[in-house]
Write a protein that holds these residues in place. Structure first.
Motif, mmCIF file in Angstrom:
data_model
loop_
_atom_site.group_PDB
_atom_site.id
_atom_site.type_symbol
_atom_site.label_atom_id
_atom_site.label_comp_id
_atom_site.label_asym_id
_atom_site.label_seq_id
_atom_site.Cartn_x
_atom_site.Cartn_y
_atom_site.Cartn_z
ATOM 1 N N ARG A 71 7.007 29.541 4.148
ATOM 2 C CA ARG A 71 7.240 30.626 5.215
ATOM 3 C C ARG A 71 8.282 29.928 6.060
ATOM 4 N N LEU A 72 8.324 28.659 6.564
ATOM 5 C CA LEU A 72 9.806 27.983 7.255
ATOM 6 C C LEU A 72 10.830 27.964 6.532
ATOM 7 N N ALA A 73 10.658 27.640 5.057
ATOM 8 C CA ALA A 73 12.123 27.266 4.537
ATOM 9 C C ALA A 73 11.608 28.151 2.960
ATOM 10 N N PRO A 74 11.802 29.525 2.875
ATOM 11 C CA PRO A 74 11.780 30.307 1.868
ATOM 12 C C PRO A 74 12.843 30.264 0.965
ATOM 13 N N GLY A 85 18.952 25.388 -8.589
ATOM 14 C CA GLY A 85 17.988 26.430 -8.619
ATOM 15 C C GLY A 85 17.445 26.812 -7.033
ATOM 16 N N PRO A 86 16.657 28.028 -6.949
ATOM 17 C CA PRO A 86 16.208 28.655 -5.537
ATOM 18 C C PRO A 86 15.356 27.680 -4.926
ATOM 19 N N ASP A 87 14.852 26.603 -5.485
ATOM 20 C CA ASP A 87 13.834 25.734 -4.560
ATOM 21 C C ASP A 87 14.458 24.385 -4.136
ATOM 22 N N HIS A 124 8.385 19.001 -3.114
ATOM 23 C CA HIS A 124 8.953 20.294 -2.528
ATOM 24 C C HIS A 124 9.545 21.139 -3.812
ATOM 25 N N ARG A 125 9.917 20.612 -4.922
ATOM 26 C CA ARG A 125 10.267 21.076 -5.921
ATOM 27 C C ARG A 125 9.134 21.709 -6.822
#
Length: 140
Positions: A71-74, A85-87, A124-125
């Protein structure tokens, strides 16, 4: 006693995004150094993964943390940096929030972790990765 130091690097294979407990590996290496008093530094050598000390009894805590960070880093939030990529950029932001290094006292030969504390590599990926975590123990 004479002050001494030891260092190594752990290679951690992550299955993808989440908090992956590495306490056992860290405790095992620390015990092998046969020191009684000191300070352990744990350092993640990446910018899209990080470290934390967190609850190790209730698995729901890890899931709640992953959802809170999302939620903090969408993803897909208009970041200029999306090379991988988007992540990609959200992973960097989550790493800033959680940090890449920890210090844990060594007392009477044991890491001074609380009853419910575990050491976690935060991936985080979304895809699996092989992460390098450096350990440095200074003590006697």
């Amino acid at each position: 006693m004479t002050m001494r130091q030891s260092a190594t690097e752990l290679l951690i294979a992550t299955p993808g995004q989440g908090l992956h407990e590495i306490t056992r590996e860290v405790v095992r290496w620390t015990a092998e150094q046969a020191m009684t008093t000191g300070l352990l530094t744990v350092f993640c050598r990446h910018t899209s993964a990080s470290l934390t000390i967190q609850e190790n009894a209730a698995p729901e805590v890890r899931g709640d943390i992953v959802r809170w960070l999302a939620r903090l880093a969408p993803e897909n939030d208009g970041y200029a940096h999306d090379d991988e990529g988007p992540d990609d950029m959200p992973a960097h932001l989550k790493s800033i929030l959680t940090g890449v290094s920890l210090t844990v006292p060594l007392i009477d030969g044991l890491l001074a972790l609380g009853t419910w504390q575990g050491i976690y590599l935060c991936e985080h990926r979304l895809a699996p990765h092989r992460r390098r975590v450096a350990l440095h123990l200074l003590g006697e």
